[in-house]
Design a protein around this motif. Structure first.
Motif, short mmCIF file in Angstrom:
data_model
loop_
_atom_site.label_atom_id
_atom_site.label_comp_id
_atom_site.label_asym_id
_atom_site.label_seq_id
_atom_site.Cartn_x
_atom_site.Cartn_y
_atom_site.Cartn_z
N THR A 52 0.84 -1.20 0.00
CA THR A 52 0.00 0.00 0.00
C THR A 52 0.87 1.24 0.00
OG1 THR A 52 -1.89 1.06 1.09
CG2 THR A 52 -0.13 0.25 2.52
N ASN A 53 0.24 2.39 -0.17
CA ASN A 53 0.97 3.65 -0.17
C ASN A 53 0.67 4.46 1.09
OD1 ASN A 53 2.24 3.46 -2.74
ND2 ASN A 53 0.28 3.95 -3.72
N VAL A 54 1.69 5.07 1.64
CA VAL A 54 1.52 6.02 2.73
C VAL A 54 1.75 7.42 2.16
CG1 VAL A 54 2.54 6.94 4.86
CG2 VAL A 54 2.15 4.47 4.60
N ARG A 55 0.84 8.33 2.49
CA ARG A 55 0.94 9.70 2.01
C ARG A 55 1.15 10.64 3.19
NH1 ARG A 55 -2.49 6.98 -1.28
NH2 ARG A 55 -2.20 7.29 -3.54
N GLY A 56 1.91 11.66 2.95
CA GLY A 56 2.16 12.64 3.99
C GLY A 56 2.45 13.99 3.39
N SER A 57 2.64 14.97 4.25
CA SER A 57 2.93 16.33 3.79
C SER A 57 3.76 17.04 4.84
CB SER A 57 1.63 17.09 3.53
OG SER A 57 0.88 17.23 4.73
N ILE A 90 -0.25 9.75 11.59
CA ILE A 90 0.04 8.83 12.69
C ILE A 90 1.20 9.42 13.49
CG2 ILE A 90 0.72 6.50 13.36
CD1 ILE A 90 -1.98 6.58 12.01
N ALA A 91 0.93 9.80 14.73
CA ALA A 91 1.93 10.50 15.54
C ALA A 91 3.19 9.68 15.74
CB ALA A 91 1.32 10.89 16.89
N ASP A 92 3.06 8.38 16.03
CA ASP A 92 4.25 7.54 16.25
C ASP A 92 5.09 7.46 14.98
OD1 ASP A 92 3.54 7.11 18.85
OD2 ASP A 92 2.71 5.10 18.52
N ARG A 93 4.45 7.34 13.84
CA ARG A 93 5.20 7.27 12.58
C ARG A 93 5.89 8.60 12.29
NH1 ARG A 93 1.67 4.93 8.18
NH2 ARG A 93 0.57 6.91 8.31
N LEU A 97 9.90 9.32 11.72
CA LEU A 97 10.45 10.02 10.57
C LEU A 97 11.31 11.21 10.98
CD1 LEU A 97 7.32 9.91 8.24
CD2 LEU A 97 9.48 8.72 7.88
N ARG A 98 10.98 11.84 12.10
CA ARG A 98 11.78 12.96 12.57
C ARG A 98 13.08 12.50 13.23
NH1 ARG A 98 6.60 14.46 15.00
NH2 ARG A 98 5.48 15.88 13.58
N SER A 99 13.16 11.26 13.60
CA SER A 99 14.30 10.73 14.36
C SER A 99 15.53 10.54 13.49
CB SER A 99 13.92 9.40 15.01
OG SER A 99 13.91 8.37 14.03
N GLY A 100 16.62 10.12 14.15
CA GLY A 100 17.87 9.88 13.44
C GLY A 100 17.79 8.75 12.44
N ASP A 101 16.79 7.88 12.53
CA ASP A 101 16.63 6.81 11.53
C ASP A 101 16.32 7.37 10.15
OD1 ASP A 101 17.13 4.75 13.27
OD2 ASP A 101 15.02 4.27 13.64
N PHE A 102 15.67 8.54 10.14
CA PHE A 102 15.27 9.14 8.87
C PHE A 102 15.84 10.55 8.73
CE2 PHE A 102 12.17 5.71 9.17
CZ PHE A 102 12.10 5.28 7.86
N PHE A 103 15.04 11.57 9.00
CA PHE A 103 15.44 12.95 8.71
C PHE A 103 16.35 13.59 9.76
CE2 PHE A 103 11.52 12.68 6.10
CZ PHE A 103 12.03 13.13 4.89
#
Length: 208
Positions: A52-57, A90-93, A97-103
């Motif tokens: 499936t696709n996850v969308r965000g902004s 989704i707050a946890d997601r 995404l804000r964490s060191g694993d991603f951005f």
């Protein structure tokens, strides 16, 4: 003499055709614009769990456009995006995404785009090229845009609209976190589609 005249005629015809292709509406839109974040969106779509696709902004962003309707190649754009404003619903997601694993938003709070060139493809379609910086990585990026029109709003602001998209491989910018699935494949696709829906307000001319 006939060849000389023929060349002059061909040159005149080419000039006439080039002039005819200039859109008078676009020429009149030349100027500096400020992106209106309240009526613009910068989003993304990424494949999740292979099914499936996850969308965000990004809810907070700012930028400027400098448009030259008579010569689109002289147009430019600057966009800065606040990474902490990422929202997928989704707050946890979003926190992941804000964490060191991603951005790593704490150390790299801004994603930026600085244009280096622009061209008209055909009709209302344009391509803007530039440098996209995510974290500490800067790489070239091309975005195809379609001119959506212009209007004067109820407050007297002159507006222009552009809509476009592009695809990137997030790994090219060092966003490599992933998790393997038991049935094969990975949790998050490397390919990400970025989307832009821009409304910009023309700046008032500065006094001489």
């Amino acid at each position: 003499m006939g060849l000389f005249n023929r060349r002059n005629n061909e040159s005149a015809t080419a000039t006439a055709v080039a002039t005819a292709t200039l859109d008078p509406q676009l020429a009149a839109l030349s100027g500096d614009y400020t992106i209106d974040p309240a009526h613009s969106s910068i989003g993304f779509t990424v494949r999740h769990a292979m099914v499936t696709n996850v969308r965000g902004s990004f809810g907070s962003h700012q930028g400027t456009l400098s448009l030259d309707g008579s010569d689109p190649s002289r147009s430019s754009a600057v966009i800065d995006v606040d990474i902490a404003s990422i929202d997928t619903g989704i707050a946890d997601r979003d926190g992941h995404l804000r964490s060191g694993d991603f951005f790593d938003a704490e150390n790299f709070p801004t994603m930026s785009f600085r244009s280096t060139g622009a061209e008209q493809l055909d009709g209302d379609r344009y391509r803007i090229t530039g440098d996209l910086t995510i974290k500490d990585v800067t790489r070239p990026l091309s975005i195809d845009l379609e001119f959506q029109g212009s209007a004067t709003d109820v407050y007297g602001n002159e507006r222009v609209g552009f809509e476009g998209s592009t695809e990137i491989l997030r790994s090219d910018w060092g966003l490599t976190w992933n998790a393997a699935l038991e049935a094969g494949g990975v949790m998050v696709s490397d390919k990400v589609r970025l989307t832009f829906d821009i409304s910009a307000i023309k700046s008032a001319p500065q006094a001489a």
